[in-house]
Design a protein around this motif. Structure first.
Motif, mmCIF file in Angstrom:
data_model
loop_
_atom_site.group_PDB
_atom_site.id
_atom_site.type_symbol
_atom_site.label_atom_id
_atom_site.label_comp_id
_atom_site.label_asym_id
_atom_site.label_seq_id
_atom_site.Cartn_x
_atom_site.Cartn_y
_atom_site.Cartn_z
ATOM 1 N N TYR A 189 6.151 5.126 -9.956
ATOM 2 C CA TYR A 189 7.148 4.805 -10.979
ATOM 3 C C TYR A 189 7.265 3.290 -11.120
ATOM 4 O O TYR A 189 7.404 2.567 -10.132
ATOM 5 C CB TYR A 189 8.514 5.392 -10.589
ATOM 6 C CG TYR A 189 9.637 5.017 -11.536
ATOM 7 C CD1 TYR A 189 9.748 5.615 -12.779
ATOM 8 C CD2 TYR A 189 10.577 4.049 -11.167
ATOM 9 C CE1 TYR A 189 10.771 5.261 -13.649
ATOM 10 C CE2 TYR A 189 11.612 3.694 -12.031
ATOM 11 C CZ TYR A 189 11.698 4.307 -13.267
ATOM 12 O OH TYR A 189 12.714 3.962 -14.124
ATOM 13 N N PHE A 190 7.241 2.809 -12.369
ATOM 14 C CA PHE A 190 7.341 1.383 -12.648
ATOM 15 C C PHE A 190 8.268 1.184 -13.841
ATOM 16 O O PHE A 190 8.029 1.724 -14.920
ATOM 17 C CB PHE A 190 5.963 0.804 -12.954
ATOM 18 C CG PHE A 190 5.964 -0.673 -13.284
ATOM 19 C CD1 PHE A 190 6.734 -1.565 -12.565
ATOM 20 C CD2 PHE A 190 5.174 -1.165 -14.313
ATOM 21 C CE1 PHE A 190 6.736 -2.918 -12.848
ATOM 22 C CE2 PHE A 190 5.152 -2.520 -14.612
ATOM 23 C CZ PHE A 190 5.937 -3.398 -13.880
ATOM 24 N N LYS A 191 9.341 0.421 -13.605
ATOM 25 C CA LYS A 191 10.294 0.098 -14.680
ATOM 26 C C LYS A 191 10.353 -1.418 -14.824
ATOM 27 O O LYS A 191 10.529 -2.137 -13.849
ATOM 28 C CB LYS A 191 11.677 0.653 -14.362
ATOM 29 C CG LYS A 191 12.704 0.409 -15.479
ATOM 30 C CD LYS A 191 14.025 1.105 -15.174
ATOM 31 C CE LYS A 191 15.020 0.929 -16.316
ATOM 32 N NZ LYS A 191 16.300 1.644 -16.051
ATOM 33 N N TYR A 192 10.226 -1.878 -16.068
ATOM 34 C CA TYR A 192 10.158 -3.315 -16.322
ATOM 35 C C TYR A 192 10.997 -3.633 -17.555
ATOM 36 O O TYR A 192 10.626 -3.289 -18.674
ATOM 37 C CB TYR A 192 8.704 -3.726 -16.543
ATOM 38 C CG TYR A 192 8.458 -5.218 -16.651
ATOM 39 C CD1 TYR A 192 8.196 -5.976 -15.514
ATOM 40 C CD2 TYR A 192 8.476 -5.855 -17.880
ATOM 41 C CE1 TYR A 192 7.964 -7.347 -15.614
ATOM 42 C CE2 TYR A 192 8.245 -7.219 -17.989
ATOM 43 C CZ TYR A 192 7.993 -7.966 -16.851
ATOM 44 O OH TYR A 192 7.765 -9.315 -16.943
ATOM 45 N N ILE A 193 12.161 -4.257 -17.345
ATOM 46 C CA ILE A 193 13.007 -4.716 -18.445
ATOM 47 C C ILE A 193 13.141 -6.219 -18.274
ATOM 48 O O ILE A 193 13.975 -6.710 -17.512
ATOM 49 C CB ILE A 193 14.388 -4.025 -18.428
ATOM 50 C CG1 ILE A 193 14.233 -2.506 -18.510
ATOM 51 C CG2 ILE A 193 15.250 -4.536 -19.589
ATOM 52 C CD1 ILE A 193 15.542 -1.744 -18.476
ATOM 53 N N ASP A 194 12.310 -6.964 -18.988
ATOM 54 C CA ASP A 194 12.240 -8.395 -18.701
ATOM 55 C C ASP A 194 11.447 -9.110 -19.787
ATOM 56 O O ASP A 194 10.868 -8.476 -20.685
ATOM 57 C CB ASP A 194 11.562 -8.611 -17.342
ATOM 58 C CG ASP A 194 12.140 -9.806 -16.596
ATOM 59 O OD1 ASP A 194 12.607 -10.747 -17.261
ATOM 60 O OD2 ASP A 194 12.127 -9.796 -15.359
ATOM 61 N N HIS A 214 0.806 -1.216 0.000
ATOM 62 C CA HIS A 214 0.000 0.000 0.000
ATOM 63 C C HIS A 214 0.842 1.270 0.000
ATOM 64 O O HIS A 214 0.363 2.337 -0.412
ATOM 65 C CB HIS A 214 -0.945 -0.002 1.210
ATOM 66 C CG HIS A 214 -0.251 0.140 2.526
ATOM 67 N ND1 HIS A 214 0.538 -0.864 3.073
ATOM 68 C CD2 HIS A 214 -0.208 1.166 3.414
ATOM 69 C CE1 HIS A 214 1.027 -0.460 4.229
ATOM 70 N NE2 HIS A 214 0.589 0.756 4.465
ATOM 71 N N LEU A 215 2.131 1.188 0.428
ATOM 72 C CA LEU A 215 2.984 2.374 0.455
ATOM 73 C C LEU A 215 3.998 2.416 -0.686
ATOM 74 O O LEU A 215 4.698 3.415 -0.855
ATOM 75 C CB LEU A 215 3.751 2.454 1.785
ATOM 76 C CG LEU A 215 2.938 2.759 3.043
ATOM 77 C CD1 LEU A 215 3.864 2.832 4.249
ATOM 78 C CD2 LEU A 215 2.167 4.069 2.893
ATOM 79 N N LEU A 216 4.087 1.352 -1.456
ATOM 80 C CA LEU A 216 5.105 1.262 -2.502
ATOM 81 C C LEU A 216 4.944 2.384 -3.527
ATOM 82 O O LEU A 216 3.875 2.573 -4.099
ATOM 83 C CB LEU A 216 5.001 -0.085 -3.209
ATOM 84 C CG LEU A 216 6.180 -0.485 -4.098
ATOM 85 C CD1 LEU A 216 7.449 -0.648 -3.284
ATOM 86 C CD2 LEU A 216 5.853 -1.760 -4.864
ATOM 87 N N GLN A 217 6.052 3.119 -3.756
ATOM 88 C CA GLN A 217 6.031 4.249 -4.685
ATOM 89 C C GLN A 217 6.840 3.995 -5.951
ATOM 90 O O GLN A 217 6.553 4.577 -6.992
ATOM 91 C CB GLN A 217 6.561 5.504 -3.997
ATOM 92 C CG GLN A 217 5.740 5.971 -2.804
ATOM 93 C CD GLN A 217 6.334 7.179 -2.122
ATOM 94 O OE1 GLN A 217 7.157 7.895 -2.676
ATOM 95 N NE2 GLN A 217 5.928 7.409 -0.888
ATOM 96 N N SER A 218 7.852 3.139 -5.860
ATOM 97 C CA SER A 218 8.728 2.878 -7.005
ATOM 98 C C SER A 218 9.033 1.387 -7.081
ATOM 99 O O SER A 218 9.426 0.777 -6.096
ATOM 100 C CB SER A 218 10.025 3.684 -6.863
ATOM 101 O OG SER A 218 10.922 3.395 -7.915
#
Length: 403
Positions: free
Chosen positions: A211-216, A184-188
């Motif tokens: 913010y969400f980064k996905y290299i996969d 619930h607190l996750l920001q990145s």
């Protein structure tokens, strides 16, 4: 005049702040400076233990080097007297799991807030359960080259009540069916280069994620919910054997309220293969970068532009613009202000793309063109004259050519 050591007269808090800019190994060395500095290292709130600092860069670590490293770390923690803000551990070959567990637990027991674990090619098979129940943890980076054997819980980080930033890199997911990293607190959240994840479901339910980064690779399935706070997303799907039959529709659908989107060309192709293309109603910034040829593409950027009505800033490789739509996208007519046009070549097709943007860019303020090859001065003048003479819908538009 007698020399005065004014630095040593500073309070412990300031001296420890100065030491924080050194590696932990070098900070300990300062203990020989004087009696004033002898025990300051025991008050450091940032601890950085890197096996590489104890070995030669051109060879595998010797047993003697590992023993020196572990002895140093053990003594440092024995004398350490305060809580830990940042704790980084980087080790690999021949460091046994008992020592790794002990160091991680030492960080947890000291109330670590920022934990960075880079553990490769060891006989470590799992991580301590206490790590996934650390209530002081704010940021966690896991760069671990082994099978991730996580606690048998529904949500991996549910007990890390203050967690805001997670980076997971090079983890092997072969024994995980549902990888639930909701919080619930996750920001990145960053996920990079995992292995054996084709049968794994990625589950994210994070109402504060910005913010969400996905290299996969594309995993077995996606369940993303409550991403109403998402601002910036960077997606680069790794596709092997040119297999673009994978389905990432659920992922794209749930991030469609993003404001800034960065996509690789494979990601764009997967997005455009969705049965129903999502509408990116809030997106104001889009960047597309190229990894391979677009020769056999049936559609490209032009399709995404029609689904991005509020787009204001666009940065793209010209090859992703496959065709020039007869019906001008509304964002180009009324919203687009800044455009970066890369990989420009002096051919009719490429010049027509630039002219199209200039002709229909009603709100365009700046168009930057990055050329793909070297041009002689005479060629530069010819290209510039043609582009500068092109009709522009926006009278405020400035054209910048980067040769």
């Amino acid at each position: 005049m007698e020399d005065v050591d004014r630095v040593s007269d500073l309070p412990d808090s300031i001296l420890c702040h100065i030491l924080s800019f050194l590696s932990t190994k070098d900070a300990v060395v300062t203990s020989i400076l004087s009696t004033r500095w002898r025990y300051l290292f025991t008050l450091l709130s940032n601890l950085d233990f890197d096996l590489g600092e104890f070995t030669s860069s051109d060879r595998r670590p010797k047993i003697s080097s590992i023993k020196i490293f572990l002895s140093f770390v053990g003594k440092m923690l024995f004398f350490h007297k305060t809580n830990v803000d940042k704790f980084r551990l980087k080790c690999g070959i021949r460091v046994d799991c008992c020592h790794v567990y002990g160091l991680i637990l030492a960080a947890v027991w000291r109330g670590v807030k920022h934990l960075d674990l880079n553990i490769s090619y060891t006989n470590v098979k799992t991580l301590p359960d206490a790590l996934f129940a650390c209530r002081t943890l704010v940021a966690l980076k896991l760069d671990i080259h082994f099978v991730l054997d996580v606690p048998k819980v529904k949500n991996l980080f549910s007990s890390c009540t203050n967690l805001e930033d997670v980076i997971i890199e090079k983890c092997n997911m072969e024994n995980i069916n549902n990888f639930n990293i909701s919080h619930h607190l996750l920001q990145s959240l960053t996920i990079l280069h995992s292995n054996d994840s084709s049968n794994c479901w990625l589950i994210i339910d994070s109402p504060n994620l910005a913010y969400f980064k996905y290299i996969d690779h594309v995993v077995g399935g996606y369940s993303l919910e409550n991403l109403q706070s998402i601002v910036s997303v960077d997606i680069h799907f790794i596709i092997e054997d040119d297999d673009l039959q994978a389905d990432a529709t659920a992922l794209f659908r749930e991030i469609s309220n993003v404001r800034s989107l960065l996509l690789s060309s494979t990601s764009l192709k997967l997005l455009l293969s969705c049965e129903s293309l999502p509408i990116f109603a809030s997106m104001v910034e889009l960047k597309l970068y190229c990894e391979h040829s677009y020769e056999y593409w049936e559609k490209g950027l032009e399709s995404l532009l029609t689904s991005s009505p509020e787009l204001e800033k666009l940065d793209f490789d010209q090859e992703v613009l496959i065709s020039l739509p007869e019906k001008v996208p509304s964002c180009l007519s009324f919203k687009l202000e800044v455009t970066e046009f890369s990989n420009f070549r002096d051919d009719k097709d490429c010049i027509e793309k630039v002219k199209y943007i200039l002709k229909h860019g009603g709100a365009l303020q700046k168009l930057t063109i990055h050329t793909a090859t070297y041009y002689h001065d005479e060629e530069k003048m010819k290209i510039a004259d043609e582009l500068f003479a092109s009709p522009r819908e926006s009278k405020q538009c400035c054209i910048l050519i980067v040769w």
